[in-house]
Write a protein that holds these residues in place. Structure first.
Motif, PDB file in Angstrom:
ATOM      1  N   LEU A   1      95.670  62.945  23.859  1.00  0.00           N
ATOM      2  CA  LEU A   1      97.003  63.560  23.955  1.00  0.00           C
ATOM      3  C   LEU A   1      96.909  64.952  24.585  1.00  0.00           C
ATOM      4  CD1 LEU A   1      98.520  62.561  20.503  1.00  0.00           C
ATOM      5  CD2 LEU A   1      99.302  61.778  22.749  1.00  0.00           C
ATOM      6  N   CYS A   2      95.929  65.733  24.140  1.00  0.00           N
ATOM      7  CA  CYS A   2      95.766  67.079  24.689  1.00  0.00           C
ATOM      8  C   CYS A   2      95.346  67.035  26.155  1.00  0.00           C
ATOM      9  CB  CYS A   2      94.759  67.866  23.861  1.00  0.00           C
ATOM     10  SG  CYS A   2      95.363  68.284  22.206  1.00  0.00           S
ATOM     11  N   ALA A   3      94.484  66.089  26.512  1.00  0.00           N
ATOM     12  CA  ALA A   3      94.065  65.945  27.911  1.00  0.00           C
ATOM     13  C   ALA A   3      95.246  65.536  28.789  1.00  0.00           C
ATOM     14  CB  ALA A   3      92.939  64.928  28.021  1.00  0.00           C
ATOM     15  N   GLU A   4      96.089  64.626  28.279  1.00  0.00           N
ATOM     16  CA  GLU A   4      97.279  64.219  29.030  1.00  0.00           C
ATOM     17  C   GLU A   4      98.209  65.403  29.259  1.00  0.00           C
ATOM     18  OE1 GLU A   4     101.404  61.697  28.462  1.00  0.00           O
ATOM     19  OE2 GLU A   4      99.739  61.245  27.120  1.00  0.00           O
ATOM     20  N   LEU A   5      98.436  66.184  28.207  1.00  0.00           N
ATOM     21  CA  LEU A   5      99.314  67.342  28.348  1.00  0.00           C
ATOM     22  C   LEU A   5      98.723  68.357  29.317  1.00  0.00           C
ATOM     23  CD1 LEU A   5     101.863  68.852  27.552  1.00  0.00           C
ATOM     24  CD2 LEU A   5     100.590  69.812  25.614  1.00  0.00           C
ATOM     25  N   ALA A   6      97.442  68.624  29.198  1.00  0.00           N
ATOM     26  CA  ALA A   6      96.797  69.581  30.105  1.00  0.00           C
ATOM     27  C   ALA A   6      96.918  69.134  31.556  1.00  0.00           C
ATOM     28  CB  ALA A   6      95.334  69.772  29.705  1.00  0.00           C
TER      29      ALA A   6
ATOM     30  N   ARG B   1      99.277  67.258  32.822  1.00  0.00           N
ATOM     31  CA  ARG B   1     100.675  67.396  33.250  1.00  0.00           C
ATOM     32  C   ARG B   1     101.056  68.848  33.508  1.00  0.00           C
ATOM     33  NH1 ARG B   1     104.545  63.900  29.512  1.00  0.00           N
ATOM     34  NH2 ARG B   1     106.039  64.582  31.096  1.00  0.00           N
ATOM     35  N   LEU B   2     100.390  69.783  32.825  1.00  0.00           N
ATOM     36  CA  LEU B   2     100.720  71.200  32.974  1.00  0.00           C
ATOM     37  C   LEU B   2      99.895  71.899  34.037  1.00  0.00           C
ATOM     38  CD1 LEU B   2     101.059  72.206  29.216  1.00  0.00           C
ATOM     39  CD2 LEU B   2     102.883  71.681  30.841  1.00  0.00           C
TER      40      LEU B   2
ATOM     41  N   PRO C   1     104.767  78.591  34.364  1.00  0.00           N
ATOM     42  CA  PRO C   1     105.066  78.516  32.930  1.00  0.00           C
ATOM     43  C   PRO C   1     106.421  77.849  32.674  1.00  0.00           C
ATOM     44  CG  PRO C   1     104.192  80.662  33.463  1.00  0.00           C
ATOM     45  CD  PRO C   1     104.416  79.944  34.768  1.00  0.00           C
ATOM     46  N   THR C   2     106.418  76.911  31.777  1.00  0.00           N
ATOM     47  CA  THR C   2     107.623  76.181  31.439  1.00  0.00           C
ATOM     48  C   THR C   2     107.579  75.790  29.973  1.00  0.00           C
ATOM     49  OG1 THR C   2     109.075  74.377  32.126  1.00  0.00           O
ATOM     50  CG2 THR C   2     106.731  73.877  32.038  1.00  0.00           C
ATOM     51  N   GLU C   3     108.637  75.184  29.518  1.00  0.00           N
ATOM     52  CA  GLU C   3     108.708  74.712  28.144  1.00  0.00           C
ATOM     53  C   GLU C   3     108.311  73.239  28.085  1.00  0.00           C
ATOM     54  OE1 GLU C   3     111.937  75.021  24.651  1.00  0.00           O
ATOM     55  OE2 GLU C   3     112.657  74.023  26.461  1.00  0.00           O
TER      56      GLU C   3
ATOM     57  N   LEU D   1      98.549  74.465  20.939  1.00  0.00           N
ATOM     58  CA  LEU D   1      97.473  75.313  21.438  1.00  0.00           C
ATOM     59  C   LEU D   1      97.141  75.010  22.899  1.00  0.00           C
ATOM     60  CD1 LEU D   1      94.999  75.377  18.421  1.00  0.00           C
ATOM     61  CD2 LEU D   1      96.267  77.306  19.374  1.00  0.00           C
ATOM     62  N   THR D   2      97.122  73.746  23.247  1.00  0.00           N
ATOM     63  CA  THR D   2      96.851  73.348  24.632  1.00  0.00           C
ATOM     64  C   THR D   2      97.900  73.938  25.566  1.00  0.00           C
ATOM     65  OG1 THR D   2      95.779  71.295  23.929  1.00  0.00           O
ATOM     66  CG2 THR D   2      96.610  71.372  26.195  1.00  0.00           C
ATOM     67  N   ALA D   3      99.170  73.785  25.214  1.00  0.00           N
ATOM     68  CA  ALA D   3     100.250  74.329  26.041  1.00  0.00           C
ATOM     69  C   ALA D   3     100.145  75.848  26.136  1.00  0.00           C
ATOM     70  CB  ALA D   3     101.605  73.913  25.475  1.00  0.00           C
ATOM     71  N   HIS D   4      99.939  76.494  24.998  1.00  0.00           N
ATOM     72  CA  HIS D   4      99.878  77.957  24.963  1.00  0.00           C
ATOM     73  C   HIS D   4      98.720  78.495  25.807  1.00  0.00           C
ATOM     74  CE1 HIS D   4     100.613  81.934  23.327  1.00  0.00           C
ATOM     75  NE2 HIS D   4      99.311  82.026  23.082  1.00  0.00           N
ATOM     76  N   ARG D   5      97.573  77.858  25.718  1.00  0.00           N
ATOM     77  CA  ARG D   5      96.403  78.307  26.489  1.00  0.00           C
ATOM     78  C   ARG D   5      96.649  78.220  27.995  1.00  0.00           C
ATOM     79  NH1 ARG D   5      92.221  75.242  22.627  1.00  0.00           N
ATOM     80  NH2 ARG D   5      91.986  76.913  21.106  1.00  0.00           N
ATOM     81  N   LEU D   6      97.523  77.316  28.394  1.00  0.00           N
ATOM     82  CA  LEU D   6      97.847  77.152  29.814  1.00  0.00           C
ATOM     83  C   LEU D   6      99.084  77.936  30.226  1.00  0.00           C
ATOM     84  CD1 LEU D   6      97.043  73.345  30.049  1.00  0.00           C
ATOM     85  CD2 LEU D   6      95.699  75.248  30.998  1.00  0.00           C
ATOM     86  N   GLY D   7      99.611  78.768  29.299  1.00  0.00           N
ATOM     87  CA  GLY D   7     100.733  79.643  29.622  1.00  0.00           C
ATOM     88  C   GLY D   7     102.108  79.037  29.414  1.00  0.00           C
ATOM     89  N   HIS D   8     102.199  77.957  28.665  1.00  0.00           N
ATOM     90  CA  HIS D   8     103.460  77.270  28.439  1.00  0.00           C
ATOM     91  C   HIS D   8     103.841  77.359  26.962  1.00  0.00           C
ATOM     92  CE1 HIS D   8     103.046  75.447  32.446  1.00  0.00           C
ATOM     93  NE2 HIS D   8     101.762  75.354  32.131  1.00  0.00           N
TER      94      HIS D   8
END
Length: 98
Positions: free
Chosen positions: A23-28, A30-31, A36-38, A62-69
């Motif tokens: 799930l975290c890899a998929e989100l990373a 996509r981002l 930066p977005t929501e 955490l994954t989103a936040h680390r990538l600036g989202h």
């Protein structure tokens, strides 16, 4: 100026601890490379609100936040809200009204 549309991540069924890395890899993925977005994590179709789901949501944030989202949940039921509150994540993840 055009507003950026949020990225929607749909979670459904039962999430196990083994699901979290994918799930975290998929989100990373996509981002990656995006401004930066929501991220809106749709959780209304989760069938088991348990600590494995809470762990997954915390790691996705955490994954989103680390990538600036940013990441927020949509569609959390009462049980999931209660669990998030018990572990101290309610304010971080729940920004929409119950």
């Amino acid at each position: 100026m055009e507003a950026t549309q949020p990225i929607v991540l749909q979670l459904s069924g039962r999430i196990t601890r083994a699901d979290v890395p994918a799930l975290c890899a998929e989100l990373a993925a996509r981002l990656s490379g995006r401004d930066p977005t929501e991220v809106v994590c749709e959780v209304g179709a989760l069938t088991h609100a348990d600590l494995a789901a809470v762990d997954a949501l915390a790691r996705l944030r955490l994954t989103a936040h680390r990538l600036g989202h940013t990441l927020r949940l949509r569609g959390a039921d009462g049980r999931l809200r209660l669990l998030l509150g018990l572990v101290g994540l309610e304010e971080l993840l729940l920004q929409d009204p119950p």
